[in-house]
Write a protein that holds these residues in place. Sequence first.
Motif, short mmCIF file in Angstrom:
data_model
loop_
_atom_site.label_atom_id
_atom_site.label_comp_id
_atom_site.label_asym_id
_atom_site.label_seq_id
_atom_site.Cartn_x
_atom_site.Cartn_y
_atom_site.Cartn_z
N ASP A 104 0.84 -1.20 0.00
CA ASP A 104 0.00 0.00 0.00
C ASP A 104 0.87 1.25 0.00
O ASP A 104 0.65 2.18 -0.77
CB ASP A 104 -0.88 -0.03 1.26
N ILE A 202 -7.33 12.13 7.28
CA ILE A 202 -8.69 12.17 6.71
C ILE A 202 -9.24 10.77 6.46
O ILE A 202 -10.43 10.61 6.24
CB ILE A 202 -8.78 13.04 5.42
N GLN A 204 -9.91 7.42 8.47
CA GLN A 204 -9.90 6.94 9.86
C GLN A 204 -10.28 5.47 9.91
O GLN A 204 -11.09 5.03 9.12
CB GLN A 204 -10.96 7.67 10.70
N ILE A 206 -12.41 2.78 11.61
CA ILE A 206 -13.61 2.74 12.43
C ILE A 206 -13.62 1.47 13.28
O ILE A 206 -14.00 1.47 14.44
CB ILE A 206 -14.89 2.72 11.54
N GLU A 207 -13.26 0.35 12.66
CA GLU A 207 -13.31 -0.95 13.33
C GLU A 207 -12.22 -1.84 12.79
O GLU A 207 -11.85 -1.72 11.62
CB GLU A 207 -14.62 -1.66 12.95
N HIS A 209 -11.16 -6.15 12.83
CA HIS A 209 -11.35 -7.52 13.33
C HIS A 209 -10.15 -8.30 12.85
O HIS A 209 -10.13 -8.77 11.72
CB HIS A 209 -12.62 -8.15 12.75
N GLU A 211 -7.66 -11.44 13.38
CA GLU A 211 -7.49 -12.71 14.08
C GLU A 211 -6.11 -13.23 13.78
O GLU A 211 -5.64 -13.12 12.65
CB GLU A 211 -8.51 -13.73 13.55
N VAL B 146 -7.55 4.02 -0.37
CA VAL B 146 -7.97 2.86 0.42
C VAL B 146 -7.76 1.64 -0.47
O VAL B 146 -8.45 1.47 -1.48
CB VAL B 146 -9.44 2.97 0.86
N THR B 147 -6.75 0.83 -0.13
CA THR B 147 -6.42 -0.34 -0.94
C THR B 147 -7.06 -1.59 -0.35
O THR B 147 -7.56 -1.57 0.77
CB THR B 147 -4.89 -0.53 -0.98
N TYR B 148 -7.03 -2.69 -1.09
CA TYR B 148 -7.57 -3.98 -0.63
C TYR B 148 -9.04 -3.86 -0.21
O TYR B 148 -9.48 -4.53 0.73
CB TYR B 148 -6.74 -4.53 0.55
N ILE B 166 -7.58 -7.54 4.67
CA ILE B 166 -6.13 -7.62 4.84
C ILE B 166 -5.75 -8.99 5.38
O ILE B 166 -6.62 -9.80 5.66
CB ILE B 166 -5.59 -6.45 5.71
N GLU B 167 -4.44 -9.25 5.55
CA GLU B 167 -3.98 -10.62 5.82
C GLU B 167 -4.76 -11.30 6.95
O GLU B 167 -5.23 -12.41 6.79
CB GLU B 167 -2.49 -10.66 6.18
N MET B 168 -4.83 -10.65 8.06
CA MET B 168 -5.36 -11.32 9.25
C MET B 168 -6.82 -11.02 9.53
O MET B 168 -7.33 -11.40 10.57
CB MET B 168 -4.55 -10.88 10.48
N GLY B 169 -7.49 -10.32 8.63
CA GLY B 169 -8.88 -10.02 8.92
C GLY B 169 -9.41 -8.86 8.12
O GLY B 169 -9.01 -8.67 6.97
N VAL B 170 -10.32 -8.11 8.73
CA VAL B 170 -10.91 -6.98 8.03
C VAL B 170 -10.75 -5.70 8.83
O VAL B 170 -10.58 -5.71 10.05
CB VAL B 170 -12.41 -7.19 7.71
N GLU B 171 -10.80 -4.60 8.11
CA GLU B 171 -10.68 -3.29 8.70
C GLU B 171 -11.77 -2.43 8.06
O GLU B 171 -11.98 -2.51 6.86
CB GLU B 171 -9.31 -2.73 8.32
N ILE B 172 -12.47 -1.65 8.87
CA ILE B 172 -13.48 -0.74 8.33
C ILE B 172 -12.89 0.67 8.43
O ILE B 172 -12.52 1.10 9.53
CB ILE B 172 -14.79 -0.79 9.14
N VAL B 173 -12.80 1.35 7.31
CA VAL B 173 -12.23 2.70 7.33
C VAL B 173 -13.21 3.69 6.72
O VAL B 173 -14.07 3.33 5.92
CB VAL B 173 -10.87 2.79 6.59
N LYS B 174 -13.03 4.94 7.11
CA LYS B 174 -13.88 6.00 6.59
C LYS B 174 -12.99 7.06 5.99
O LYS B 174 -11.98 7.45 6.58
CB LYS B 174 -14.71 6.59 7.75
N SER B 175 -13.33 7.51 4.79
CA SER B 175 -12.54 8.53 4.12
C SER B 175 -13.44 9.64 3.61
O SER B 175 -14.62 9.42 3.35
CB SER B 175 -11.78 7.92 2.94
#
Lengths: 340, 290
Positions: A104, A202, A204, A206-207, A209, A211, B146-148, B166-175
Motif C-alpha cells: 500500500d 482524513i 480513519q 472505524i473498526e 477484526h 485474528e 484505500v487499498t484492498y 487484509i492478511e489477518m482479517g478486516v478493517e473498516i475505514v472512513k474517508s
Amino acid sequence: MNNIFVYCEVSEEKSISDVSLELLSKGRKLANELGVKLEAIVLGDKIENLEGNLYPYGVDVIHYADDKRLFPFLTLPHSTLLIDLFKKEKPEVVLFGATSIGRDIAPRIASALRCGLTADCTSLEIGDHFENRTQKEYKSLLYQIRPAFGGNIIATIINPDTRPQMATVREGVMKKEIVNPNYKGKLKSIDAKGLLKDEDFIVQIIERHIEKSKVNIKNAGIIVSGGYGVGSRENFKMLYDLAEVLGADVGATRAAVDAGFEDHERQIGQTGVTVRPKLYIACGISGAVQHRAGMDQSAQIISINTDPNAPINFIADYTIIGNVNDIIPKMIKYYKKNSK
Amino acid sequence: MKYRIVVLAKQVPDTRNVGKDAMKADGTVNRAALPAIFNPEDLNALEQALRIKDRFPGSEIIVLTMGPFRAAEIIRESLYRGADRGYLITDRKFAGSDTLATSYAISLAVKKLEPYHFVISGRQAIDGDTAQVGPQTAEKLHLPQVTYAEDILDIEKDSVTIKRRIEMGVEIVKSTLPVAITVHGSAPSCRARLAKLVMKYKHARTITELQEETKDYTDLYSHRPYLQIDEWTVADLNADAEMLGLSGSPTKVKKIENVVLAHKESTRLTADDKDVEWLMQELISRHVIG
C-alpha cells in the motif's frame, strides 16, 4: 554511497513483524557487500524493547517515531513521515514487506520520490550494469529479481538513475538471522508531532477484526499441497486426510486458490507463503515458476501428476505418474501398514 | 446526491492459461498467443462503481483504459454492464512505460474528468501483479487511498465507509471524498452484461476502429453520438513526453531469462500398489515421515 533502509512493520503484539526482521537480515548482507550502514524505520506506538530486538540483526540506526496515531497503520501519516525522512537521508536502497501494508505504502512513496519500485522480489543481489545506449557504466546496483508473466520468465529489474532503489519482498522469502546478539546501534527519533498535519488523518479506522491466523504452513515440517489438477474443493478433503495421517499441513497453488478449491491463507508461492519443509507432496501441481519460488527449497519433493512432463517433476525427488484420487488413498493405506 | 466515478481498467493477457506457444524461441513472450481479457480485479472494481450508481441514480461511471487500440474492448465490455462512457488512452509514446510512467499518464486523464468523487480500480493486474498503479495514481492526484477494498459499506454526502480485506482479517475505514480505492478479488463479482445495453452499444467504436470498418457508420454516429469512444493521446493529455515510456520509467529490465529447470535425478514411479508401498517404506526408513 548512502545506506540501506528497511521499513519495519509493527505487529498486533506491538513488536516488529517477522517479514521486517527477515528484510533486516537480508539488508545487513547487502549493506556489508556495499560497505554501507543498515538503518531501520519504525513508526508505531510504545514498541517494547525495540533496541534490544533490532540491533542483533546488525542494525546501525533505528529511526523511531513514537505516536499513538501511528498504530494501526494508516497510509497518509506513514507516507508523510517516510517521504520526509527519505528526502533528508537519501537512501541507496529501501526494502518493504510485500504485505497489505508494504504494497500500500511503497508505491505511494515511489510516486512521490519518482523512483523505481519492484514488487514481490524473490531474490535481491548486487551487480553492475553497462548501458549500451548511453555507453554508461553503473556500479553496484540492486538487482531486483522476480518471476513475471505467469511465471514463464524471470526478470532482473534495475533502477540505474534514480534513488532510492526500492523493492518489496514477501514474508518467508528471506531468512531471519541474528548476526550478533551484542551488536549496538543508535536510536534517532522522528518528530511525528511536528511533521504530521490534520489532513494526514482524513482516512480513519472505524473498526478492526484481526485474528491471529490459525494456519501456520510457513513452519510446517511436512506439506501436502494441491494444485488445479486436484479438481475440486471436495477432492481437497483427501489431501487433509493424508495430512492428518502424516502430521502435515495442507497448502495450495494460486490456480487452486483462484478456482476456489482452497483459501488464500494456504497459498504457497511468489504471491503466497514461502515454505521450506522436510517433505513437500505436490498433488496435481504443474509447477509454474511462481509456485516453485515458494517451495523449491523443500528438502524432499514428491510430485503426483498425470502429466509425465509437468515442470514440477524436474525438481522432484520422486515422481508418481497417475491420478491423485487413486494414489492418495494408497499412500494413506501403505503408510498405516508400514509405520507400525 | 449524484457521484462521478472514474473506473480504471486494464486489458491483460490471460496469464492464468498460458499455453506452450506463449513463449517464443528467444525467451520473449508471444502476446499474440494469449487471449486478452478484462483484468479480473478491475471487474470487481466496476461492480463497486455500478453499486454506487444503483444507490444514487444519475451518478456517472467513466471508464479509463490505457493500452493498444484493441483495448477499446474493455470500454465496450464496461458499457454493456452499465458504465456511461469511456476513454481509451493510447499512443505509441506510452510503450515501455513502467508503473510510475503509467500512473503519470492515467493521473492526467483523470484530471480531465474533474470534478470526480471516486477513482476505483482493481488492486492489481494479473500480468504484473505489482499493485502499484492504484496507489501511484492516488499520490499524483493528491487523493487519500484505500487499498484492498472488499466492499463499499456506506456513502454519506462527502464521505465513504469501506471494508478492507487484509492478511489477518478486516478493517473498516472512513474517508472523505474524493478518494482512490483499489478493489480486492474477494469483493463481489461483476454483474453480467445486460442484453439491452449490448444492443445499444455493440457498434460503439473508437476512431481508429471506425477507419478499419468496411461499413460506413457516418449516419449512425450522427444520430447516436454516444457510440463514439474517444481516444486520448499524449497531446490530448498535454503530457510531458520525457515522463512517459522508457524515458519516464525509472525501472529497467536488465535481463529476462526463460525459465530453465535444473533437471534433478527423479525416481519415477507408477500408481501401482507396489510402487506406492515401496515409496512409503522408503520415506519411513529414511525418517522423512513417521
